[in-house]
Scaffold this motif. Structure first.
Motif, PDB file in Angstrom:
ATOM      1  N   PHE A   1      89.185 -33.863   3.998  1.00 57.88           N
ATOM      2  CA  PHE A   1      88.282 -32.160   4.153  1.00 57.88           C
ATOM      3  C   PHE A   1      88.477 -31.540   5.449  1.00 57.88           C
TER       4      PHE A   1
ATOM      5  N   LYS B   1      88.758 -25.169  -1.860  1.00 58.69           N
ATOM      6  CA  LYS B   1      88.027 -25.492  -0.981  1.00 58.69           C
ATOM      7  C   LYS B   1      87.279 -25.326   0.322  1.00 58.69           C
TER       8      LYS B   1
ATOM      9  N   THR C   1      85.652 -26.774   4.035  1.00 65.60           N
ATOM     10  CA  THR C   1      86.735 -26.949   4.757  1.00 65.60           C
ATOM     11  C   THR C   1      86.646 -26.520   6.274  1.00 65.60           C
TER      12      THR C   1
ATOM     13  N   HIS D   1      85.824 -29.085   9.129  1.00 69.57           N
ATOM     14  CA  HIS D   1      87.023 -29.570   9.866  1.00 69.57           C
ATOM     15  C   HIS D   1      86.799 -29.523  11.223  1.00 69.57           C
TER      16      HIS D   1
END
Length: 229
Positions: free
Chosen positions: A56, A66, A69, A73
């Motif tokens: 993540f 991804k 993220t 984040h």
């Protein structure tokens, strides 16, 4: 320099700002719990927090794989000082920006600044060998709030702890001076740290990118409603 409070009362309760602070705090407590656990894999034992951050946190080399993220984040942090520092700056400066934007637009602005910060840091990391270093933290989005604050309230007074030689002393500074010095420090550290991007550390370019995004985007979010103090 450490801001204590701004002498700039807001007219409304900063519900969205508080919500963001609560969400980041809950996420950090979850991370802290994971740090005490291990996961058994074929390769052996792996810290559960490391696995979570890899999933993540924002890894620049895997951002296309991804893309979520870029959002997740922003709600993760790397330590107690990291979360406390970010949330304190957000508490001090975020309420007035939310007061001007309203709750929904404030959330969109916050996320837009964080996304801009992440993209700048991703580009720097890919160019200077840090593509596989995960990035976590609300710093980029919070920097965007500082950019908006200096644009909207350059003359607001900030009560801060300021180092003077070997001592810390309380001083009232205009927001333009306090935030301007803060941004100058980010710029210096950003350029100095370029050769070290590959080994991690503070994401200075996320701070720089987020600040500039906040400074220039705030008028777009306000539309015709501009307030300068």
């Amino acid at each position: 320099m450490i801001p204590i409070r701004d002498i700039n009362p807001s007219r409304t309760f900063p519900a969205m700002n508080v919500t963001i602070i609560v969400l980041c705090s809950i996420a950090w407590l979850y991370e802290w719990g994971l740090s005490q656990k291990v996961i058994i894999t074929i390769q052996g034992q792996v810290n559960a927090l490391e696995v979570f951050i890899r999933e993540f946190g924002l890894v620049p080399a895997k951002v296309l794989e991804k893309p979520y993220t870029l959002l997740t984040h922003m709600f993760l942090h790397g330590g107690w000082f990291h979360i406390i520092g970010n949330m304190w700056f957000l508490w001090v400066f975020g309420d007035n920006v939310e007061d001007r934007l309203g709750k929904f637009r404030y959330l969109l602005f916050y996320l837009s600044a964080g996304l801009s910060a992440a993209l700048v840091q991703t580009l720097i990391s890919l160019l200077f060998g840090g593509g596989h270093v995960p990035m976590v933290g609300a710093s980029g989005a919070v920097s965007g709030i500082l950019g908006a604050y200096i644009r909207l309230f350059p003359h607001a007074r900030i009560l801060a702890l300021v180092p003077v030689f070997f001592f810390m002393t309380f001083m009232e500074l205009p927001a333009a001076v306090f935030i301007g010095l803060w941004f100058f420090i980010q710029l210096v550290n950003g350029f100095v740290s370029l050769p070290l991007v590959g080994i991690g550390g503070v994401a200075w370019w996320a701070h720089i990118g987020g600040f500039l995004a906040g400074y220039f985007l705030i008028d777009k979010f306000l539309g015709r409603r501009r307030y300068y103090y």
